[in-house]
Structure formats: structure tokens, C-alpha cells
Design a protein around this motif. Structure first.
Motif, short mmCIF file in Angstrom:
data_model
loop_
_atom_site.label_atom_id
_atom_site.label_comp_id
_atom_site.label_asym_id
_atom_site.label_seq_id
_atom_site.Cartn_x
_atom_site.Cartn_y
_atom_site.Cartn_z
N ASP A 1 0.86 -1.18 0.00
CA ASP A 1 0.00 0.00 0.00
C ASP A 1 0.91 1.24 0.00
OD1 ASP A 1 -1.46 2.28 1.31
OD2 ASP A 1 -3.09 0.82 1.36
N ASP A 2 0.70 2.13 -0.97
CA ASP A 2 1.56 3.32 -1.09
C ASP A 2 1.43 4.28 0.08
OD1 ASP A 2 2.66 2.49 -3.50
OD2 ASP A 2 1.16 3.54 -4.71
N ILE A 3 0.33 4.24 0.81
CA ILE A 3 0.12 5.16 1.93
C ILE A 3 0.62 4.56 3.24
CG2 ILE A 3 -1.59 6.43 3.29
CD1 ILE A 3 -1.23 7.54 0.46
N SER A 4 0.16 3.37 3.56
CA SER A 4 0.48 2.76 4.86
C SER A 4 1.78 1.97 4.85
CB SER A 4 -0.66 1.83 5.30
OG SER A 4 -0.72 0.70 4.45
N GLY A 5 2.21 1.54 3.68
CA GLY A 5 3.40 0.70 3.59
C GLY A 5 3.11 -0.76 3.92
#
Length: 114
Positions: free
Chosen positions: A11-15
Motif C-alpha cells: 500500500d503506497d500510503i500505509s506501507g
């Protein structure tokens, strides 16, 4: 010699990594963006955009954007959330790639079931 390739979806936001990560596309002022999100962050994106989508006018997509969306299985191309389609397919025992295009027949079966 054996070679094993492991692909991790992040996920690009949460990693966070997981099989529920999907690629989503959107555009602002004519600039296209692509982001990989899990179900929770995708819901947050839709929630944040909701007031603007309700008041905005649809202008359609360019031919290349439609082709790209079809390839990545984006909800704009299919009309439904690919994460939800994949989860439903898994529950039904239907094998679907964790990433990429979802076969049209699987989407049609999902839509008729929901």
C-alpha cells in the motif's frame, strides 16, 4: 537451477503488504495518477473525494486511459471495487490473480450476485 520470484504488494500510503492491494487511477487537471492501495485506504480515498464526485461532471476517459484501467482492473473500468471482487471470487472458490486485470466473466458473476 531453480529460481523463485516473490512479488510483494505494498500500500503506497500505509506501507502495509498484502494480497488485497490494488492499483487505482485518477486524474486532476489533466494529469493522471496511479496509486496502489489496500481496501481501507481505497475507502478513505473515495470518502475524501465523495463531495467532489457528487458535484462534478463526468467527462469520460480517453481511449488510452480506458485501456490502462482495463489492464489494471481499476474500479472505474469495471464499475466495481476490484478488492471486493477478488474477495468475493475467493469466497466462491474462483481463482483470480491478486493483481492486474480481473476477467470479465468473474466481474459479471460478481455483479449478478451483488
Amino acid at each position: 537451477m531453480v529460481q523463485r520470484v516473490i512479488t510483494l504488494f505494498t500500500d503506497d500510503i500505509s506501507g502495509e503488504q498484502g494480497d488485497d492491494i490494488a492499483t487505482h487511477t485518477f486524474s486532476v487537471d489533466g494529469i493522471g495518477y496511479e496509486i496502489d492501495l489496500g481496501a481501507d485506504n481505497y475507502d478513505k480515498l473515495l470518502e475524501a473525494l465523495a463531495p467532489f464526485l457528487r458535484h462534478g461532471r463526468k467527462t469520460g476517459s480517453s481511449r488510452s486511459a480506458q485501456t490502462k484501467q482495463s489492464v489494471v482492473g481499476d474500479s472505474a473500468a469495471t464499475g466495481c471495487d476490484p478488492v471486493k471482487v477478488r474477495a468475493w471470487a475467493k469466497e466462491q472458490g474462483i481463482e483470480v490473480s491478486p493483481r492486474g486485470r480481473i476477467p470479465r466473466d468473474v466481474i459479471e458473476r460478481y455483479e449478478s450476485a451483488n
